[in-house]
Design a protein around this motif. Structure first.
Motif, PDB file in Angstrom:
ATOM      1  N   ALA A 298      71.928  37.615  17.339  1.00  0.00           N
ATOM      2  CA  ALA A 298      70.337  38.040  18.083  1.00  0.00           C
ATOM      3  C   ALA A 298      70.532  39.812  17.941  1.00  0.00           C
ATOM      4  N   LEU A 299      69.436  40.161  17.414  1.00  0.00           N
ATOM      5  CA  LEU A 299      69.116  41.479  17.197  1.00  0.00           C
ATOM      6  C   LEU A 299      68.700  42.042  18.557  1.00  0.00           C
ATOM      7  N   PRO A 300      69.149  43.224  19.125  1.00  0.00           N
ATOM      8  CA  PRO A 300      68.544  43.981  20.316  1.00  0.00           C
ATOM      9  C   PRO A 300      67.016  44.602  19.591  1.00  0.00           C
ATOM     10  N   ILE A 301      66.316  44.552  20.659  1.00  0.00           N
ATOM     11  CA  ILE A 301      64.902  45.272  20.277  1.00  0.00           C
ATOM     12  C   ILE A 301      64.683  46.471  21.067  1.00  0.00           C
ATOM     13  N   LEU A 302      64.441  47.526  20.313  1.00  0.00           N
ATOM     14  CA  LEU A 302      64.255  48.974  20.919  1.00  0.00           C
ATOM     15  C   LEU A 302      62.605  48.975  20.544  1.00  0.00           C
ATOM     16  N   HIS A 303      61.928  49.483  22.016  1.00  0.00           N
ATOM     17  CA  HIS A 303      60.666  49.821  21.868  1.00  0.00           C
ATOM     18  C   HIS A 303      60.619  51.106  22.865  1.00  0.00           C
ATOM     19  N   GLY A 304      60.443  52.340  22.102  1.00  0.00           N
ATOM     20  CA  GLY A 304      60.321  53.574  22.411  1.00  0.00           C
ATOM     21  C   GLY A 304      61.818  53.859  23.216  1.00  0.00           C
ATOM     22  N   ASP A 305      61.766  54.003  24.404  1.00  0.00           N
ATOM     23  CA  ASP A 305      63.314  54.451  24.832  1.00  0.00           C
ATOM     24  C   ASP A 305      63.654  53.306  25.751  1.00  0.00           C
ATOM     25  N   ARG A 306      63.138  52.068  25.540  1.00  0.00           N
ATOM     26  CA  ARG A 306      63.504  50.921  26.308  1.00  0.00           C
ATOM     27  C   ARG A 306      64.072  49.720  25.367  1.00  0.00           C
ATOM     28  N   LEU A 307      65.127  49.137  25.651  1.00  0.00           N
ATOM     29  CA  LEU A 307      65.518  47.843  25.081  1.00  0.00           C
ATOM     30  C   LEU A 307      64.867  46.692  25.857  1.00  0.00           C
ATOM     31  N   VAL A 308      64.119  45.877  24.975  1.00  0.00           N
ATOM     32  CA  VAL A 308      63.031  45.381  25.606  1.00  0.00           C
ATOM     33  C   VAL A 308      63.322  43.787  25.224  1.00  0.00           C
ATOM     34  N   GLY A 309      64.279  43.339  24.345  1.00  0.00           N
ATOM     35  CA  GLY A 309      64.644  41.987  24.220  1.00  0.00           C
ATOM     36  C   GLY A 309      65.470  41.699  23.050  1.00  0.00           C
ATOM     37  N   LYS A 310      65.522  40.523  22.465  1.00  0.00           N
ATOM     38  CA  LYS A 310      66.539  40.207  21.580  1.00  0.00           C
ATOM     39  C   LYS A 310      65.475  39.084  20.346  1.00  0.00           C
ATOM     40  N   LEU A 311      66.044  39.438  19.060  1.00  0.00           N
ATOM     41  CA  LEU A 311      65.522  38.637  18.177  1.00  0.00           C
ATOM     42  C   LEU A 311      66.396  37.766  17.553  1.00  0.00           C
ATOM     43  N   ASP A 312      66.174  36.348  17.712  1.00  0.00           N
ATOM     44  CA  ASP A 312      66.986  35.517  17.434  1.00  0.00           C
ATOM     45  C   ASP A 312      66.346  35.025  15.945  1.00  0.00           C
ATOM     46  N   ALA A 313      67.301  35.338  14.822  1.00  0.00           N
ATOM     47  CA  ALA A 313      66.612  35.101  13.340  1.00  0.00           C
ATOM     48  C   ALA A 313      67.869  34.907  12.604  1.00  0.00           C
ATOM     49  N   THR A 314      67.579  34.504  11.314  1.00  0.00           N
ATOM     50  CA  THR A 314      68.605  34.003  10.395  1.00  0.00           C
ATOM     51  C   THR A 314      67.777  34.292   9.057  1.00  0.00           C
ATOM     52  N   ALA A 315      68.618  34.926   8.162  1.00  0.00           N
ATOM     53  CA  ALA A 315      68.173  34.975   6.605  1.00  0.00           C
ATOM     54  C   ALA A 315      68.383  33.723   5.786  1.00  0.00           C
ATOM     55  N   ASP A 316      67.587  32.804   5.609  1.00  0.00           N
ATOM     56  CA  ASP A 316      67.933  31.654   4.751  1.00  0.00           C
ATOM     57  C   ASP A 316      67.566  31.838   3.479  1.00  0.00           C
ATOM     58  N   ARG A 317      68.796  32.315   2.484  1.00  0.00           N
ATOM     59  CA  ARG A 317      68.623  33.035   1.351  1.00  0.00           C
ATOM     60  C   ARG A 317      68.349  31.734   0.337  1.00  0.00           C
ATOM     61  N   LYS A 318      68.975  30.519   0.574  1.00  0.00           N
ATOM     62  CA  LYS A 318      68.759  29.521  -0.340  1.00  0.00           C
ATOM     63  C   LYS A 318      67.027  29.118  -0.296  1.00  0.00           C
ATOM     64  N   ALA A 319      66.410  29.069   0.722  1.00  0.00           N
ATOM     65  CA  ALA A 319      65.288  28.718   1.128  1.00  0.00           C
ATOM     66  C   ALA A 319      64.180  29.787   0.967  1.00  0.00           C
ATOM     67  N   SER A 320      64.924  31.195   0.770  1.00  0.00           N
ATOM     68  CA  SER A 320      64.029  32.320   0.451  1.00  0.00           C
ATOM     69  C   SER A 320      63.233  32.808   1.690  1.00  0.00           C
ATOM     70  N   VAL A 321      63.741  32.419   2.910  1.00  0.00           N
ATOM     71  CA  VAL A 321      62.939  32.578   4.160  1.00  0.00           C
ATOM     72  C   VAL A 321      63.549  33.112   5.283  1.00  0.00           C
TER      73      VAL A 321
END
Length: 356
Positions: A298-321
């Motif tokens: 999960a990637l921490p999300i910075l907005h301005g001077d606050r850490l506001v959340g986390k992004l759960d994502a993956t790079a599926d290179r086989k599917a190009s998505v």
């Protein structure tokens, strides 16, 4: 004594890490400010060094820029799994010739000095080489309960690198290429005394962090303390004294939204992250899937001077998505925050050359 609010302390930390607006434009300048890029091969989204560079530079950054700086221009060098500016070389080789480590390491190196000399002769004749290309002539194996057990050549190269006897010339895939330091490092590198090198490293580290503790718990790879660098500060609502770089205290702040690597130096010191940002984060890639709260990488999300959340994502290179599994909101997102985060997700997918 500087008396700061938490908001002021956060803004100092964000500005020091080049995560405010506008973005920097030059990779070397970024690494010189941050002092390091951590090498980590995990590529659920992108290798850490590339992801950290993208978070600062945006779509103008390409991974080949880093490879060229390391292997052709020699403006950066890799040392102990960290990429640093070549101009800082002397700070990390200071005292290397007479360096002594743990007694166990010193004994092992003494017992296997023939192997060390064999490596130097081979590199002089045939370098650069990967560790698998170097014969193991150690007479005493390296004993460990971990993955380094009996990895004699790799361990020897690591210890020799720390002592300035070999250098990383480049990489073939994930494998490091080893060579003699005179073929990699500049001949005119300034070599300060050990004490002077430590003082400068503390000053450079504080300039990269903005605000930090004078003393802190030991950390692998890179310390999080800064000694007597900078000036003393206290933060409203936070116990203890801090050290702050005065260059960041009075200037203005314009924030932006950024997606951060789990290894990003803004959040690397989890204790500081909790104290300044009131943000909880754990890298969960080593946890069983059922026990993860935020996701594998999960990637921490910075907005301005606050850490506001986390992004759960993956790079599926086989599917190009680029797959977004979840956006975890630590605070309720406003419409503007949602739009800004979505824009960064789209920018990251475009940079990765994947469909969001």
């Amino acid at each position: 004594m500087h008396r700061l609010t938490k908001k002021q302390a956060r803004r100092i930390a964000v500005r020091a890490q080049l995560l405010d607006a506008p973005r920097p434009k030059d990779l070397l300048a970024v690494v010189q400010r941050l002092t390091l890029l951590q090498v980590d091969p995990t590529a659920a989204i992108a290798p850490n060094a590339d992801l950290v560079a993208w978070s600062r530079l945006g779509s103008s950054y390409r991974p080949e820029h880093l490879k060229r700086a390391l292997e052709e221009d020699r403006t950066l060098f890799e040392f102990n799994a960290l990429i640093r500016p070549m101009s800082d070389l002397g700070l990390y080789l200071a005292g290397a010739g007479g360096r002594r480590g743990q007694a166990r390491v010193d004994v092992w190196l003494r017992d296997n000095d023939r192997c060390r000399r064999d490596i130097l002769r081979l590199l002089k004749r045939s370098g650069p080489l990967t560790s698998r290309d170097i014969p193991d002539t150690c007479v005493v194996p390296w004993a460990s309960t971990g993955w380094t057990n009996d990895r004699n050549v790799t361990q020897m190269l690591e210890f020799m690198q720390t002592r300035g006897q070999v250098a990383i010339s480049g990489r073939v895939g994930r494998e490091r290429l080893w060579d003699l330091p005179e073929r990699v490092y500049p001949a005119d590198a300034e070599m300060p005394s050990v004490a002077e090198a430590e003082r400068i490293r503390n000053e450079r580290r504080l300039a990269a962090l903005g605000i930090a503790r004078a003393k802190a718990r030991a950390m692998p790879m890179e310390p999080i303390h800064v000694g007597e660098a900078g000036e003393p500060a206290v933060i409203e609502g936070v116990k203890g004294e801090w050290r702050v770089d005065p260059a960041y205290v009075d200037d203005g702040f314009t924030g932006r939204t950024a997606l951060l690597s789990p290894f990003d130096r803004l959040i690397h010191d989890r204790a500081r992250t909790g104290e300044l940002f009131e943000f909880e984060y754990t890298l969960e890639m080593y946890k069983p899937a059922a026990k993860r709260r935020w996701g594998y990488f999960a990637l921490p999300i910075l907005h301005g001077d606050r850490l506001v959340g986390k992004l759960d994502a993956t790079a599926d290179r086989k599917a190009s998505v680029f797959r977004v599994n979840a956006i975890h909101e630590d605070v309720s997102f406003s419409r503007a925050m949602t739009t800004a985060v979505q824009r960064e997700i789209e920018n990251l997918a475009t940079w990765l050359e994947l469909d969001a």
